[in-house]
Write an enzyme that holds these catalytic residues in place. Structure first.
Site, short mmCIF file in Angstrom:
data_model
loop_
_atom_site.label_atom_id
_atom_site.label_comp_id
_atom_site.label_asym_id
_atom_site.label_seq_id
_atom_site.Cartn_x
_atom_site.Cartn_y
_atom_site.Cartn_z
N GLU A 162 121.74 70.37 37.65
CA GLU A 162 122.17 69.51 38.77
C GLU A 162 123.61 69.76 39.22
OE1 GLU A 162 121.16 65.55 37.47
OE2 GLU A 162 119.07 66.08 37.14
N GLU A 267 110.18 68.96 35.54
CA GLU A 267 110.23 67.51 35.24
C GLU A 267 109.26 66.76 36.15
OE1 GLU A 267 114.27 66.05 35.31
OE2 GLU A 267 115.05 67.83 34.32
O1 G3I Z 1 118.44 54.87 23.36
C1 G3I Z 1 119.21 53.85 24.03
C2 G3I Z 1 118.93 52.52 23.42
O2 G3I Z 1 119.42 52.53 22.11
C3 G3I Z 1 119.63 51.44 24.26
O3 G3I Z 1 119.30 50.19 23.76
C4 G3I Z 1 119.19 51.53 25.72
C5 G3I Z 1 119.93 50.52 26.60
O4 G3I Z 1 119.90 50.90 27.95
O5 G3I Z 1 119.48 52.81 26.19
C6 G3I Z 1 118.79 53.84 25.49
O6 G3I Z 1 119.17 55.07 26.01
C7 G3I Z 1 118.66 55.38 27.28
C8 G3I Z 1 117.86 56.68 27.14
O7 G3I Z 1 117.44 57.10 28.43
C9 G3I Z 1 116.62 56.55 26.25
O8 G3I Z 1 115.71 55.67 26.83
C10 G3I Z 1 119.80 55.57 28.22
O9 G3I Z 1 120.45 54.32 28.44
C11 G3I Z 1 119.31 56.11 29.54
O10 G3I Z 1 120.44 56.46 30.35
C12 G3I Z 1 118.50 57.39 29.31
O11 G3I Z 1 117.98 57.79 30.53
C13 G3I Z 1 117.57 59.14 30.59
C14 G3I Z 1 118.29 59.81 31.76
O12 G3I Z 1 117.79 61.13 31.95
C15 G3I Z 1 119.77 59.94 31.50
O13 G3I Z 1 120.02 60.80 30.43
C16 G3I Z 1 116.06 59.17 30.80
O14 G3I Z 1 115.42 58.70 29.62
C17 G3I Z 1 115.60 60.61 31.11
O15 G3I Z 1 114.25 60.60 31.47
C18 G3I Z 1 116.41 61.16 32.26
O16 G3I Z 1 116.03 62.52 32.46
C19 G3I Z 1 116.66 63.18 33.56
C20 G3I Z 1 116.83 64.63 33.18
O17 G3I Z 1 117.54 64.73 31.96
C21 G3I Z 1 117.54 65.41 34.30
N1 G3I Z 1 116.85 65.23 35.56
C22 G3I Z 1 116.58 63.88 35.96
C23 G3I Z 1 115.81 63.15 34.87
C24 G3I Z 1 115.44 61.77 35.27
O18 G3I Z 1 116.60 61.02 35.47
#
Ligand code: G3I
Length: 381
Positions: A162, A267
């Site tokens: 990105e 994705e």
């Molecule tokens: O694991 C913690 C948990 O301990 C906590 O209680 C909770 C509170 O919000 O957060 C949890 O972590 C989250 C994690 O996902 C696991 O669910 C993060 O806040 C959250 O920001 C994270 O989101 C991920 C996001 O990328 C940011 O990294 C999504 O799962 C994931 O599907 C998404 O994937 C991205 C690709 O990497 C890049 N392209 C876009 C795609 C979708 O956004």
């Protein structure tokens, strides 16, 4: 014990689907990986509960259906390298072991990204931005440590994720501000140095929109002309029922393939919920306030939308299949609808239906449509 539980779960899910298809007079389903064998890899992003064996139902679906995996979060910088010199390899090691156990094509996601990168990476002890050489050293250390550790085991890396704005210009991330435009080339060079045989991807979303696609094409053409070892472009594929058009998907794959790179759909998911934004984006930092009007299918997906989703998947897969000479894999961003990031983005707490398996781990009509698309191509051979 575990094996027999997994086998039973899988068997029950398939027996139900086979019965439903037979009753409807349709062809019995095969598995996704059987359907796509010889065409391209078919993958899913897996979460920590699946990498570590806690989600036995998810693991059973993965083992039965997919021949490739991507780590949804476990290899992101903030997770695997949270402090200087501190690496958290426990879950990533289990992720790679899971893929090896099931003879899968294993993807690493992602090495250099503006998001989910700890603040310390870009700052010195006083909180000021570090200089170019320091950041390049940190980037080199991170890339060589990760790619080196999994050399020959992770076959494909999303090296830069990105880097572009929606208008096709380079995103003003700390990487760009501190290092300059060549941070992208450097990241690919470091990854290639650590594993010369790995497939190295530039990965982004909304590359099917004209302005961003133009910017990405110019970027990849420039990298190729400089001899930078980029092998693949990842079209993330965070799609909706209305976007992108099949013509734009087709034109996008064609345009990248003409530059001499392969294309991976990295994705894939199809959002059936109301679009809350003015543009097509998957920018993770966006947030929209909760509103029940934005969550219309909290009690279940109407049959008509279920069918629309299946047809939409069929249309997209026909395009991917027409380009099977350059498409290396299609990876779904999650296993079941319950796992999807779209339940919490951009609105928290919605009930989303973007994948091929429902909240009970049962295959949806879209699953059958995707399998049928492969069967149709094979029957034409
Ligand atoms: O694991 C913690 C948990 O301990 C906590 O209680 C909770 C509170 O919000 O957060 C949890 O972590 C989250 C994690 O996902 C696991 O669910 C993060 O806040 C959250 O920001 C994270 O989101 C991920 C996001 O990328 C940011 O990294 C999504 O799962 C994931 O599907 C998404 O994937 C991205 C690709 O990497 C890049 N392209 C876009 C795609 C979708 O956004």
């Amino acid at each position: 014990m575990l094996t027999s539980y997994r086998t039973k779960t899988r068997t029950a899910a398939f027996a139900a689907l086979v019965a439903a298809c037979m009753a409807a007079g349709a062809q019995a389903p095969t598995t996704l990986k059987d359907a796509y064998r010889g065409l391209f890899h078919i993958g899913a992003a897996i979460n920590d509960a699946q990498s570590t064996g806690i989600d036995t139902r998810g693991d059973a679906i993965l083992a039965a259906q997919f021949d490739s995996i991507s780590p949804e979060n476990a290899l992101k910088w903030e997770r695997i390298h949270p402090q200087p010199g501190t690496y958290a390899f426990d879950i990533p090691d289990q992720y790679v072991a899971f893929g090896e156990k099931h003879h899968m094509f294993i993807v690493g996601h992602c090495l250099v990204w503006h998001s989910q990168t700890p603040v310390w990476v870009f700052r010195d002890d006083k909180g000021d931005f570090v200089d170019r050489e320091t950041l390049l050293m940190r980037m080199h250390d991170h890339i060589s440590t990760l790619v080196g550790r999994y050399k020959g085991r992770i076959q494909s890396w999303d090296v830069v994720n990105e880097a572009l704005n929606e208008d096709g210009t380079l995103r003003a991330s700390p990487w760009l501000k501190i290092i300059g435009e060549d941070y992208i080339a450097k990241a690919f060079e470091y990854a290639h140095e650590a594993d010369p045989n790995a497939q190295l991807n530039y990965n982004d979303y909304s590359l099917e929109t004209e302005a961003k696609r133009k910017g990405a094409l110019a970027l990849i053409a420039k990298l190729k002309a400089q001899g930078v070892p980029v092998t693949t472009v990842g079209l993330q594929g965070h799609d909706s029922l209305a976007w992108p058009s099949l013509e734009d998907e087709d034109a996008t794959i064609s345009a990248f393939s003409k530059l001499g790179v392969k294309v991976a759909i990295t994705e894939l998911d199809i959002n059936v919920l109301p679009n809350t934004m003015h543009q097509q984006t998957a920018e993770v930092s966006l947030k929209v306030q909760q509103d029940t009007k934005l969550n219309p299918y909290a009690d279940g997906l109407p049959q008509s939308v279920q069918q629309e989703l299946a047809q939409r998947y069929a249309g997209l897969f026909k395009v991917f299949l027409n380009h099977r000479d350059v498409v290396t894999r299609v990876t779904f961003w999650g296993v079941t609808d319950a796992d999807s990031w779209l339940n919490n983005w951009p609105v928290r707490g919605r009930t989303s239906y973007p994948l091929l398996f429902d909240r009970n781990g049962q295959p949806k009509p879209a699953f059958q449509a995707v399998n049928q698309a492969a069967a149709d191509i094979k029957s034409m051979k």
